[in-house]
Motif scaffolding. Sequence first.
Motif, PDB file in Angstrom:
ATOM      1  N   UNK A 137      50.286  91.445  30.245  1.00 36.37           N
ATOM      2  CA  UNK A 137      48.933  92.167  29.508  1.00 36.37           C
ATOM      3  C   UNK A 137      49.570  91.696  27.924  1.00 36.37           C
ATOM      4  N   UNK A 138      50.627  90.935  27.851  1.00 37.43           N
ATOM      5  CA  UNK A 138      51.046  90.895  26.252  1.00 37.43           C
ATOM      6  C   UNK A 138      50.207  90.586  25.479  1.00 37.43           C
ATOM      7  N   UNK A 139      49.231  89.605  25.916  1.00 40.10           N
ATOM      8  CA  UNK A 139      48.381  89.011  24.832  1.00 40.10           C
ATOM      9  C   UNK A 139      47.105  90.220  24.352  1.00 40.10           C
ATOM     10  N   UNK A 167      47.071 100.635  34.804  1.00 36.11           N
ATOM     11  CA  UNK A 167      46.252 100.577  35.955  1.00 36.11           C
ATOM     12  C   UNK A 167      45.695  98.970  36.577  1.00 36.11           C
ATOM     13  N   UNK A 168      45.379  97.949  35.521  1.00 35.11           N
ATOM     14  CA  UNK A 168      45.136  96.819  35.611  1.00 35.11           C
ATOM     15  C   UNK A 168      46.214  96.010  36.375  1.00 35.11           C
ATOM     16  N   UNK A 169      47.624  96.608  36.056  1.00 39.77           N
ATOM     17  CA  UNK A 169      48.807  95.956  36.541  1.00 39.77           C
ATOM     18  C   UNK A 169      48.862  96.210  38.259  1.00 39.77           C
ATOM     19  N   UNK A 211      46.968  89.508  35.942  1.00 39.70           N
ATOM     20  CA  UNK A 211      46.781  90.369  34.923  1.00 39.70           C
ATOM     21  C   UNK A 211      46.503  89.901  33.708  1.00 39.70           C
ATOM     22  N   UNK A 212      46.936  88.758  33.426  1.00 42.39           N
ATOM     23  CA  UNK A 212      46.812  88.189  32.100  1.00 42.39           C
ATOM     24  C   UNK A 212      45.198  87.779  31.969  1.00 42.39           C
ATOM     25  N   UNK A 213      44.608  87.708  33.010  1.00 41.01           N
ATOM     26  CA  UNK A 213      43.190  87.207  32.946  1.00 41.01           C
ATOM     27  C   UNK A 213      43.027  85.789  32.501  1.00 41.01           C
ATOM     28  N   UNK A 220      40.885  77.432  27.388  1.00 36.31           N
ATOM     29  CA  UNK A 220      41.008  78.619  28.127  1.00 36.31           C
ATOM     30  C   UNK A 220      42.553  79.209  28.134  1.00 36.31           C
ATOM     31  N   UNK A 221      42.639  80.375  28.473  1.00 40.36           N
ATOM     32  CA  UNK A 221      43.968  81.081  28.413  1.00 40.36           C
ATOM     33  C   UNK A 221      44.882  80.260  29.687  1.00 40.36           C
ATOM     34  N   UNK A 222      45.940  80.084  29.373  1.00 39.91           N
ATOM     35  CA  UNK A 222      47.029  79.476  30.409  1.00 39.91           C
ATOM     36  C   UNK A 222      48.115  80.703  30.774  1.00 39.91           C
TER      37      UNK A 222
END
Lengths: 263, 355
Positions: free
Chosen positions: A92-94, A108-110, A145-147, A67-69
């Motif tokens: 959101x960089x990724x 908006x997500x931020x 926000x990085x989900x 998964x994403x860390x």
Amino acid sequence: MNLGDFSFGNLGHAYLPDKWIFRNYGGEVSRGQILSLLGPNGSGKTTLLKILLGALKPTEGTVKVNGQVAFVPQLFQVAFDYTALDMVLMGRAKNIGLFSQPTKEDEEASLRALEQVGLAEMAHRPFHEMSGGQRQLIIFARALVAEADILILDEPTSALDLKNQNAILEWIDRLARQKNLTVIFSTHHPHHAYAVADRALLMLGESNYAAGAVNDVLTESNLSKLYELPFRRVCYEYKSQSVETLIPVLRPTKTALASAESY
Amino acid sequence: MFLKKYIAYTLQYSQRRQWLVALILTFVLLATIVLSICIGPYPMSIWKAGSILANLSLPWSLPVDLPWPIRELTVIQVIRLPRVLLATLVGLGLGMSGAALQGLMRNPLVGPDLVGVSSGSAMGGVLAIMLDWPPLAVVFLAFVGGLLSLGATFRLAQLAKSSDGIGLILAGIFVGGFCLSCVGLGFFLANDAQLNAITFWLLGTMTKATQATVWLVAIPTLGGGAILMLLRWRLNLLSLGNDDAFAIGVKVSSLRFAIIVVVSLIVAAQVSVAGIIGWVGLVVPHWARMLVGPDHRKMFPASALLGALFVLFVDNFTRVVLRSDVPTGVLTTIIGTPFICFMFWKKQTKGWVGD
């Protein structure tokens, strides 16, 4: 291995050939669980977290992540006075291409993430104007926000006052239970691990550690060994419920010492 | 709904201001360029200069017959236009490389002069002059010198485990000092013709402006600038520091290397034509931050445009007011120093935060 699962084994890091900070460390945590990391100053907590994050290559051993860390560093100074929204947006960089700029959707997500941590009205305030607790929450929002599936926090409570420590613990708990995130955090307070964590890893010595369920690992004897202080189990009342925790037996107050001597 | 309204307001506000500032600055810059062409030892009206410019830049000739003497055409085409464009491009490049370096090194007190890239380029250029190489090779060696010295500065600071604070600046001073000594050695060994060419490295003037030198600066500056412009949001990410930037998914070392290469290219092109123009890359990003805030998405273009305006103003001052061609680089340094001292004082007393 499920999404959000995390395990590491036989992990060791040497800062010079054969000068080990720690060795043969292992542990695991599964989705939606909280792992807390305890160890005295200089035991290599931050080094271990960096290795778990992937920012540092371990000298030996493996880290298995599914998964994403996302990472929440210790309270830090930013060289430039970005706004809270700018800070969160960086999470959101990724999702944003190398040569692209963040879109309206990213903003908006931020803002939604800032809303979730209760700081929407601070979106355009400079990061440096905020209190330690608010900054920590903004970095939380950045991780949201990085989900990410897994959240690694480096001493999230250490620079905060008591009220904010409590608030951050609430947040860690909520993120794990409601968002089903796997959380790994380091702390100097056994009570913090006791309060929210499911599992604990105690960095007792170079190749000596205790890992497992919180209730098995956080014992008087282990903690005494870890901090070289005696620990006692105490009961206290929380919201008219009797609960227990472990506290260090610290040097008593001067007045208590004086009255004890007079007997 | 409150949140929805709030989101809409925020986006409108931030984006409108972002474009408005960039638009105003672009307009002011274009106006200044045209005005700069009008003023000088041989003044002309805006109308005349404008029509000559239009005739030069348009692929077709203007329908009206414009009876200007050949002298005025020459003044603009051969003397003023190259010089004004060169000053603009040099400032543009320095504003951009300063902003990129400050973001990259997360330190608002660095600039191309302080991290050794300007002196490294000068060293490379001097070497090429000593070998009597053609202008393109001068640019190339200046680029190699700038890249090597910037890389050396960064590596040295990293080895000393101080890649953002005072360690970086000290490393820049060590590397820059070495490069400038090599330039001094060049002075010592050069023959008269070479000496003349080398002298301007240290002073920084626009007097070498010709159509060819303008192209020589324009291609790397505009090309590299376009790349940096696309990467400008990534400067925000890099300014967080290695671990944190890595944690949010940035390929830190390759991105940083790419930006260093582009910055070296821009500075090398600038130095090989106009010499060391002091302090611009250090001061201008601060003005940009004061104007639009620290977010590199807004601040980077603002810094580029302000850099161009600053160098153009200073060059006009020496060209038109002083009329003695005091080197532009000397003047930018003299004007910039009080600002830097003020910034330094502010940073030290209020902490290392933004403006």
